[in-house]
Design a protein around this motif. Structure first.
Motif, mmCIF file in Angstrom:
data_model
loop_
_atom_site.group_PDB
_atom_site.id
_atom_site.type_symbol
_atom_site.label_atom_id
_atom_site.label_comp_id
_atom_site.label_asym_id
_atom_site.label_seq_id
_atom_site.Cartn_x
_atom_site.Cartn_y
_atom_site.Cartn_z
ATOM 1 N N SER A 1 -19.483 -42.941 4.188
ATOM 2 C CA SER A 1 -19.722 -41.657 3.538
ATOM 3 C C SER A 1 -18.628 -40.705 4.006
ATOM 4 O O SER A 1 -18.457 -40.487 5.206
ATOM 5 C CB SER A 1 -21.110 -41.160 3.954
ATOM 6 N N LEU A 2 -17.852 -40.174 3.048
ATOM 7 C CA LEU A 2 -16.784 -39.218 3.361
ATOM 8 C C LEU A 2 -17.161 -37.903 2.712
ATOM 9 O O LEU A 2 -17.569 -37.898 1.548
ATOM 10 C CB LEU A 2 -15.453 -39.651 2.734
ATOM 11 N N GLY A 3 -17.016 -36.803 3.413
ATOM 12 C CA GLY A 3 -17.383 -35.566 2.732
ATOM 13 C C GLY A 3 -16.959 -34.330 3.477
ATOM 14 O O GLY A 3 -16.493 -34.392 4.623
ATOM 15 N N LEU A 4 -17.111 -33.210 2.816
ATOM 16 C CA LEU A 4 -16.839 -31.911 3.430
ATOM 17 C C LEU A 4 -17.553 -30.838 2.632
ATOM 18 O O LEU A 4 -18.018 -31.069 1.516
ATOM 19 C CB LEU A 4 -15.337 -31.634 3.504
ATOM 20 N N GLY A 5 -17.634 -29.662 3.235
ATOM 21 C CA GLY A 5 -18.271 -28.558 2.522
ATOM 22 C C GLY A 5 -17.980 -27.246 3.212
ATOM 23 O O GLY A 5 -17.750 -27.210 4.422
ATOM 24 N N SER A 6 -17.939 -26.182 2.436
ATOM 25 C CA SER A 6 -17.762 -24.829 2.973
ATOM 26 C C SER A 6 -18.652 -23.892 2.181
ATOM 27 O O SER A 6 -19.085 -24.223 1.068
ATOM 28 C CB SER A 6 -16.315 -24.360 2.811
ATOM 29 N N LYS B 1 -12.485 -48.230 -1.760
ATOM 30 C CA LYS B 1 -12.347 -47.425 -2.979
ATOM 31 C C LYS B 1 -13.636 -46.645 -3.261
ATOM 32 O O LYS B 1 -14.712 -47.003 -2.760
ATOM 33 C CB LYS B 1 -11.966 -48.287 -4.174
ATOM 34 N N ILE B 2 -13.483 -45.617 -4.096
ATOM 35 C CA ILE B 2 -14.643 -44.761 -4.400
ATOM 36 C C ILE B 2 -15.640 -45.511 -5.272
ATOM 37 O O ILE B 2 -15.263 -46.119 -6.272
ATOM 38 C CB ILE B 2 -14.189 -43.491 -5.154
ATOM 39 N N ARG B 3 -16.943 -45.471 -4.877
ATOM 40 C CA ARG B 3 -17.997 -46.021 -5.733
ATOM 41 C C ARG B 3 -18.758 -44.886 -6.426
ATOM 42 O O ARG B 3 -19.112 -44.981 -7.585
ATOM 43 C CB ARG B 3 -18.958 -46.862 -4.885
ATOM 44 N N ALA C 1 -7.840 -34.438 3.011
ATOM 45 C CA ALA C 1 -8.522 -35.165 4.095
ATOM 46 C C ALA C 1 -8.257 -36.664 3.998
ATOM 47 O O ALA C 1 -7.864 -37.292 4.982
ATOM 48 C CB ALA C 1 -10.016 -34.877 4.049
ATOM 49 N N ILE C 2 -8.459 -37.248 2.808
ATOM 50 C CA ILE C 2 -8.358 -38.717 2.754
ATOM 51 C C ILE C 2 -6.907 -39.194 2.822
ATOM 52 O O ILE C 2 -6.651 -40.357 3.094
ATOM 53 C CB ILE C 2 -9.098 -39.327 1.531
ATOM 54 N N ASN C 3 -5.953 -38.263 2.614
ATOM 55 C CA ASN C 3 -4.540 -38.646 2.741
ATOM 56 C C ASN C 3 -3.941 -38.231 4.078
ATOM 57 O O ASN C 3 -2.752 -38.423 4.317
ATOM 58 C CB ASN C 3 -3.733 -38.021 1.596
ATOM 59 N N HIS C 4 -4.754 -37.639 4.950
ATOM 60 C CA HIS C 4 -4.238 -37.194 6.242
ATOM 61 C C HIS C 4 -3.864 -38.420 7.090
ATOM 62 O O HIS C 4 -4.591 -39.427 7.081
ATOM 63 C CB HIS C 4 -5.297 -36.356 6.970
ATOM 64 N N PRO C 5 -2.740 -38.343 7.843
ATOM 65 C CA PRO C 5 -2.317 -39.516 8.629
ATOM 66 C C PRO C 5 -3.362 -40.023 9.624
ATOM 67 O O PRO C 5 -3.355 -41.199 9.991
ATOM 68 C CB PRO C 5 -1.075 -39.017 9.377
ATOM 69 N N LEU C 6 -4.276 -39.143 10.072
ATOM 70 C CA LEU C 6 -5.318 -39.610 10.998
ATOM 71 C C LEU C 6 -6.403 -40.408 10.273
ATOM 72 O O LEU C 6 -7.120 -41.194 10.879
ATOM 73 C CB LEU C 6 -6.010 -38.396 11.639
ATOM 74 N N VAL C 7 -6.532 -40.160 8.965
ATOM 75 C CA VAL C 7 -7.654 -40.731 8.208
ATOM 76 C C VAL C 7 -7.224 -41.896 7.317
ATOM 77 O O VAL C 7 -7.897 -42.933 7.255
ATOM 78 C CB VAL C 7 -8.307 -39.624 7.325
ATOM 79 N N LYS C 8 -6.086 -41.735 6.653
ATOM 80 C CA LYS C 8 -5.681 -42.682 5.605
ATOM 81 C C LYS C 8 -5.712 -44.151 6.054
ATOM 82 O O LYS C 8 -6.278 -45.000 5.345
ATOM 83 C CB LYS C 8 -4.284 -42.300 5.090
ATOM 84 N N PRO C 9 -5.142 -44.462 7.236
ATOM 85 C CA PRO C 9 -5.146 -45.885 7.627
ATOM 86 C C PRO C 9 -6.555 -46.453 7.787
ATOM 87 O O PRO C 9 -6.785 -47.637 7.543
ATOM 88 C CB PRO C 9 -4.423 -45.882 8.982
ATOM 89 N N LYS D 1 -19.133 -35.334 -1.608
ATOM 90 C CA LYS D 1 -19.233 -36.571 -0.822
ATOM 91 C C LYS D 1 -18.729 -37.751 -1.648
ATOM 92 O O LYS D 1 -19.080 -37.880 -2.822
ATOM 93 C CB LYS D 1 -20.694 -36.806 -0.448
ATOM 94 N N TYR D 2 -17.879 -38.584 -1.045
ATOM 95 C CA TYR D 2 -17.462 -39.838 -1.679
ATOM 96 C C TYR D 2 -18.182 -40.975 -0.967
ATOM 97 O O TYR D 2 -18.219 -41.007 0.266
ATOM 98 C CB TYR D 2 -15.959 -40.094 -1.504
ATOM 99 N N ASP D 3 -18.735 -41.889 -1.749
ATOM 100 C CA ASP D 3 -19.241 -43.123 -1.176
ATOM 101 C C ASP D 3 -18.099 -44.133 -1.326
ATOM 102 O O ASP D 3 -17.727 -44.496 -2.441
ATOM 103 C CB ASP D 3 -20.494 -43.562 -1.953
ATOM 104 N N TRP D 4 -17.506 -44.537 -0.201
ATOM 105 C CA TRP D 4 -16.239 -45.283 -0.194
ATOM 106 C C TRP D 4 -16.541 -46.728 0.221
ATOM 107 O O TRP D 4 -16.866 -46.986 1.375
ATOM 108 C CB TRP D 4 -15.305 -44.603 0.814
ATOM 109 N N VAL D 5 -16.448 -47.647 -0.725
ATOM 110 C CA VAL D 5 -16.895 -49.018 -0.470
ATOM 111 C C VAL D 5 -15.866 -49.800 0.338
ATOM 112 O O VAL D 5 -14.667 -49.767 0.031
ATOM 113 C CB VAL D 5 -17.101 -49.787 -1.796
ATOM 114 N N MET D 6 -16.344 -50.494 1.360
ATOM 115 C CA MET D 6 -15.502 -51.384 2.170
ATOM 116 C C MET D 6 -16.391 -52.527 2.626
ATOM 117 O O MET D 6 -17.614 -52.386 2.629
ATOM 118 C CB MET D 6 -14.975 -50.659 3.409
#
Ligand SMILES: Cc1cc2nc3c(=O)[nH]c(=O)nc-3n(C[C@H](O)[C@H](O)[C@H](O)COP(=O)(O)OP(=O)(O)OC[C@H]3O[C@@H](n4cnc5c(N)ncnc54)[C@H](O)[C@@H]3O)c2cc1C
Length: 435
Positions: free
Chosen positions: A233-238, A271-273, A257-265, A184-189
């Motif tokens: 909160s950004l995350g994934l798991g398998s 940024k990651i905290r 995931a974070i560079n996918h064209p649906l997500v990146k914009p 999980k990334y906590d992504w500050v905005m």
């Protein structure tokens, strides 16, 4: 004995247990290894207000809630190809499903404080390393510092790697096929940008987002974006076995995931905290991985007992509901002076026949059938084909939740075919997908 009950772990399940037990007049010790409850805890963010109200009737009152969740957007992103489809849905019946986003590091402190205010004693910075026994009975715990603390009932609410479950002989470590690794990334905005990008436009709340597809979310899991107040909160798991099977790791999937064209914009300007990594059991524990969630003088709740829905990874409500149930059963057991396994067996009977058991069984069925038998990519292709033909209107999330008890009956008939359903799903896929 020094205490009526010793609860190991001040997470969602342990603190819910401690609050109810203390309110009912039991002498409760709540032990936490962190310097404060929540210090070691993480999650996607979503909890359920309707379940919290079973523990705290006027919830959320002064609770540290980050955002109200009004609904969700679910994206299906098959690879290769530019096609994708979206389902959206609302949580309309808030008495049934009332999702809220929280930051667990803060929220778990507040949640444990409710138990303390009800009379439980909280002991932090204390790691439990073993149980104490008298013949077959568990009579307390041993801490890392060598303290021996006795109680009539010991509750294992100590999470996925539970010392209490393992030292009591209730289960071994979860195998790789039943244990997921999440990142999980906590992504500050800033707050306004988050409202602009994820605000629902309906009420004050936000829409959470879930992405299914082999590249964006992993071969057997999904990628999420859950908005908080000043971060998302950004995350994934398998499952751990799937990382081995497909040969990729969490960072590879996360970078996709974070560079996918649906997500990146949507993430632009943030940024990651913090980066968190944590395991999560994705199982149906009574399928052979854990025959008993109780023993002589002991019960285990939440992740310690594998109470997470395997298809969506949600375990907060299972932990809290199990904590409440175990507390009620403890009160009766202590009143009658009988804390034997025979008496505590009612705990497992009740949870396995109730909402928790139904959710776990359905979750594991769906996980096996959909993400493994069919495969995420094939599933995403099917949904995309199906969606464009028939499903352009949004689902009401609460209606789906209310259907679960009936779904358990239907799936109970299919369950014996758990490992033989693939040919039927392939046929269905080729029909709806036109392939
Ligand atoms: C990345 C991630 C995202 C998730 N997202 C969601 C979500 O959005 N919604 C949802 O419903 N679920 C989510 N889950 C699952 C959810 O977090 C868990 O199911 C839930 O926290 C289980 O609660 P618990 O009380 O059983 O255990 P935990 O939350 O793990 O709490 C256990 C507590 O015990 C303490 N402890 C552990 N060992 C010891 C010891 N030996 N001695 C003393 N103390 C000890 C820990 O420090 C901790 O405070 C997510 C999980 C992960 C990993």
């Amino acid at each position: 004995m020094a205490y009526d009950v010793i609860v190991v772990g001040a997470g969602p399940g342990g603190s819910a247990y401690a609050k109810i037990a203390a309110e009912e007049g039991l002498n409760v010790l709540l032990i936490e290894r962190g310097r404060y409850p929540g210090e070691k805890n993480t999650s996607g963010s979503t909890i359920w207000g309707n379940v919290a109200r079973e523990i705290i009737p006027d919830f959320p009152a002064d609770a540290p809630i980050e955002r109200v969740v009004d609904g969700y957007r679910m994206f299906w992103v098959p690879e290769p190809g530019p096609d994708w489809s979206e389902f959206s849905g609302a949580a309309r019946d808030k008495s049934f499903v009332d999702p809220l986003d929280v930051y667990r590091n803060e929220f778990d402190q507040w949640w444990a404080d409710q138990a303390v205010q009800a009379g439980a004693e909280l002991k932090t910075s204390t790691k439990v390393v073993n149980v104490l026994r008298e013949d077959t009975k568990i009579i307390g715990v041993l801490t890392e510092k060598g303290e021996k603390i006795e109680g009539q009932i010991t509750i294992g609410a100590d999470g996925v790697n539970s010392i209490i479950a393992r030292m009591s002989g209730l289960r071994a470590k979860w195998p790789a096929t039943e244990n997921a690794l999440c990142i999980k990334y906590d992504w500050v905005m800033d707050e306004k940008t988050i409202t602009d990008r994820w605000g629902s436009g309906m009420e004050d709340g936000v829409l959470i987002e879930v992405y299914w597809g082999a590249t964006i979310g992993g071969n057997a899991g999904y990628f999420w974006i859950f908005p908080n107040r000043n971060s998302v909160s950004l995350g994934l798991g398998s499952l751990m076995s799937d990382y081995v099977k497909y040969g990729y790791n969490t960072h590879w999937y996360m970078a996709n995931a974070i560079n996918h064209p649906l997500v990146k914009p949507k993430l632009k300007g943030g940024k990651i905290r913090e980066i968190h990594a944590h395991a999560i059991p994705l199982t149906d524990p009574l399928m052979g991985y854990m025959n008993y969630t109780y023993g002589d003088g002991v019960m285990v709740v939440g992740d310690a007992a594998g109470m997470v829905c395997a298809i969506d990874g949600a375990g907060w409500y299972g932990a809290v509901k199990a904590g409440k149930l175990a507390a009620k059963i403890s009160v009766k057991a202590i009143e009658t002076g009988d804390t034997s396994a025979d008496t505590l067996a009612r705990y497992q009977k009740k949870w396995s026949e109730g909402d928790i058991g139904k959710t776990l069984r359905i979750g594991k069925d769906l996980e096996i059938w959909l993400t493994h038998d069919v495969g995420i990519n094939e599933l995403a292709k099917m949904v995309t084909a199906f969606n464009s033909r028939a499903m352009s209107h949004p689902f009401d999330f609460s209606v789906i939740q209310q259907t679960i008890p009936n779904l358990d009956k239907i799936m109970g008939i299919l369950r014996p075919a758990r490992f033989g359903i693939l040919p039927f799903l392939e046929l269905f896929g080729s029909l709806v997908g036109g392939r």
